[in-house]
Design a protein around this motif. Structure first.
Motif, PDB file in Angstrom:
ATOM      1  N   PHE A  22      19.788 -66.618 -34.496  1.00  0.00           N
ATOM      2  CA  PHE A  22      19.030 -66.894 -35.720  1.00  0.00           C
ATOM      3  C   PHE A  22      19.439 -65.947 -36.842  1.00  0.00           C
ATOM      4  CE2 PHE A  22      15.427 -65.842 -38.471  1.00  0.00           C
ATOM      5  CZ  PHE A  22      15.161 -67.102 -39.015  1.00  0.00           C
ATOM      6  N   ARG A  23      19.597 -64.664 -36.510  1.00  0.00           N
ATOM      7  CA  ARG A  23      19.869 -63.652 -37.540  1.00  0.00           C
ATOM      8  C   ARG A  23      21.269 -63.786 -38.128  1.00  0.00           C
ATOM      9  NH1 ARG A  23      19.661 -57.038 -36.601  1.00  0.00           N
ATOM     10  NH2 ARG A  23      20.294 -56.461 -38.737  1.00  0.00           N
ATOM     11  N   TYR A  24      22.257 -64.048 -37.282  1.00  0.00           N
ATOM     12  CA  TYR A  24      23.643 -64.008 -37.745  1.00  0.00           C
ATOM     13  C   TYR A  24      24.249 -65.379 -38.011  1.00  0.00           C
ATOM     14  CZ  TYR A  24      23.393 -59.130 -36.340  1.00  0.00           C
ATOM     15  OH  TYR A  24      23.027 -57.796 -36.228  1.00  0.00           O
ATOM     16  N   ILE A  25      23.599 -66.454 -37.568  1.00  0.00           N
ATOM     17  CA  ILE A  25      24.148 -67.801 -37.788  1.00  0.00           C
ATOM     18  C   ILE A  25      23.177 -68.667 -38.594  1.00  0.00           C
ATOM     19  CG2 ILE A  25      24.944 -69.914 -36.673  1.00  0.00           C
ATOM     20  CD1 ILE A  25      25.848 -68.226 -34.305  1.00  0.00           C
ATOM     21  N   PHE A  79      20.104 -68.069 -40.109  1.00  0.00           N
ATOM     22  CA  PHE A  79      19.547 -67.576 -41.371  1.00  0.00           C
ATOM     23  C   PHE A  79      20.582 -67.541 -42.503  1.00  0.00           C
ATOM     24  CE2 PHE A  79      18.031 -64.346 -44.351  1.00  0.00           C
ATOM     25  CZ  PHE A  79      16.739 -64.811 -44.578  1.00  0.00           C
ATOM     26  N   PRO A  80      21.793 -66.992 -42.293  1.00  0.00           N
ATOM     27  CA  PRO A  80      22.783 -67.014 -43.388  1.00  0.00           C
ATOM     28  C   PRO A  80      23.126 -68.419 -43.864  1.00  0.00           C
ATOM     29  CG  PRO A  80      23.444 -65.457 -41.697  1.00  0.00           C
ATOM     30  CD  PRO A  80      22.297 -66.230 -41.131  1.00  0.00           C
ATOM     31  N   MET A  81      23.171 -69.382 -42.942  1.00  0.00           N
ATOM     32  CA  MET A  81      23.528 -70.746 -43.332  1.00  0.00           C
ATOM     33  C   MET A  81      22.353 -71.497 -43.949  1.00  0.00           C
ATOM     34  SD  MET A  81      26.179 -71.935 -40.336  1.00  0.00           S
ATOM     35  CE  MET A  81      26.867 -73.197 -41.406  1.00  0.00           C
ATOM     36  N   LEU A  82      21.169 -70.885 -43.899  1.00  0.00           N
ATOM     37  CA  LEU A  82      20.001 -71.482 -44.543  1.00  0.00           C
ATOM     38  C   LEU A  82      19.768 -70.958 -45.962  1.00  0.00           C
ATOM     39  CD1 LEU A  82      17.198 -71.656 -41.799  1.00  0.00           C
ATOM     40  CD2 LEU A  82      18.325 -73.567 -42.953  1.00  0.00           C
ATOM     41  N   ILE A  83      20.648 -70.072 -46.444  1.00  0.00           N
ATOM     42  CA  ILE A  83      20.448 -69.471 -47.763  1.00  0.00           C
ATOM     43  C   ILE A  83      20.293 -70.529 -48.863  1.00  0.00           C
ATOM     44  CG2 ILE A  83      21.499 -68.034 -49.554  1.00  0.00           C
ATOM     45  CD1 ILE A  83      20.304 -66.438 -47.318  1.00  0.00           C
ATOM     46  N   PRO A  84      21.121 -71.577 -48.914  1.00  0.00           N
ATOM     47  CA  PRO A  84      20.916 -72.603 -49.952  1.00  0.00           C
ATOM     48  C   PRO A  84      19.540 -73.276 -49.854  1.00  0.00           C
ATOM     49  CG  PRO A  84      23.098 -72.812 -49.009  1.00  0.00           C
ATOM     50  CD  PRO A  84      22.362 -71.839 -48.144  1.00  0.00           C
ATOM     51  N   ALA A  85      19.087 -73.539 -48.624  1.00  0.00           N
ATOM     52  CA  ALA A  85      17.760 -74.134 -48.442  1.00  0.00           C
ATOM     53  C   ALA A  85      16.668 -73.155 -48.849  1.00  0.00           C
ATOM     54  CB  ALA A  85      17.574 -74.565 -46.984  1.00  0.00           C
ATOM     55  N   ILE A  86      16.848 -71.877 -48.506  1.00  0.00           N
ATOM     56  CA  ILE A  86      15.870 -70.850 -48.889  1.00  0.00           C
ATOM     57  C   ILE A  86      15.781 -70.759 -50.405  1.00  0.00           C
ATOM     58  CG2 ILE A  86      15.371 -68.374 -48.848  1.00  0.00           C
ATOM     59  CD1 ILE A  86      16.678 -68.288 -46.065  1.00  0.00           C
TER      60      ILE A  86
END
Length: 271
Positions: free
Chosen positions: A180-183, A185-192
């Motif tokens: 979750f932390r390294y894959i 969450f970073p790939m959810l930045i646009p959604a965030i």
């Protein structure tokens, strides 16, 4: 844009520089006096602090709950679609109507919460008689109503993450938290970025729920900038002063939006 946005905005700027009651044909130009008066308005300061609470606290809670809900419903289990509908359902109700619904939960006489407390022999509580509890319930209701919107955005982001990344990390021995932390969450930045920006702007413009739940009371304690603007225009008949509040609120939201947008753009590039 010219007719419905730019022209009314320019008129509002001009009205903010005038003394006007909102209906008289005559306007008296007074320069920046309305803006100077804002600096000594304690009720406006209270509304400003409340607006920050409604905007930022609601946004944080909405995104935490929305992300947690998205992670939960993204897994396959029986009743998955029903859970999604239940979480998303509050956003389908108008904020004004939601405020009235919750008012009948919290009202002193025959309110749902007080009726439940009476069953256990407890005395009724006037939940909305105190400004702090009013702010708490407004923030809580706004959070609950729009958390489902965040869930949909995060769910879309989660489903667009290729599974091969998580599978490769699992083979390398990465646990659930590391994945979750390294894959994830970073790939959810646009959604965030999308969820935070939308919720933040909505929270800073919060209006309908406050009007129907507390109408800014008691004693102006739960007003936001937008509801205080409304009271100054229609109740106090200070259209010029209300316009100055509106312009100030617009500038505040624009600055917050630009800073937030730049921050998330930077995070997206880094990730």
């Amino acid at each position: 844009m010219l007719f419905f946005v730019i022209r009314p905005f320019c008129e509002t700027v001009y009205i903010s520089l005038c003394k006007w009651n909102g209906y008289s044909p005559a306007k008296t130009f007074i320069g920046i006096k309305n803006y100077m008066d804002m600096l000594s308005d304690r009720r406006l300061f209270t509304a400003f602090v409340n607006t920050i609470i409604y905007g930022f606290v609601s946004t944080v809670l909405q995104n935490i709950i929305g992300l947690a809900a998205a992670l939960f419903v993204n897994s396959r289990f029986k009743g998955n679609n029903l859970v999604r509908v239940v979480i998303y359902m509050p956003i389908m109700i108008s904020s004004l109507i939601m405020g009235y619904i919750m008012y009948f939960f919290l009202t002193y006489d025959n309110g749902v919460l007080n009726d439940i407390m009476a069953v256990f022999g407890k005395e009724p509580v006037d939940w909305l008689a105190n400004g702090k509890t009013g702010i708490f319930f407004i923030t809580l209701i706004n959070t609950w109503q729009y958390a489902g919107y965040c869930m949909i955005i995060y769910l879309s982001g989660l489903q667009n993450i290729p599974q091969m990344y998580n599978e490769a990390a699992s083979i390398d021995g990465a646990g659930r938290w590391e994945r979750f932390r390294y894959i994830t969450f970073p790939m959810l930045i646009p959604a965030i970025a999308s969820a935070v920006m939308t919720n933040l702007i909505g929270g800073l413009k919060l209006f309908e729920g406050i009007i129907s739940l507390t109408n800014g009371g008691p004693n102006y304690a739960t007003h936001s900038m937008m509801t205080y603007l409304n009271s100054q225009y229609f109740q106090s008949e200070k259209a010029g002063y209300a316009s100055a509040i509106g312009i100030t609120t617009f500038v505040m939201i624009m600055i917050v939006s630009l800073i937030s947008n730049r921050y998330f753009e930077k995070k997206t590039i880094e990730s």
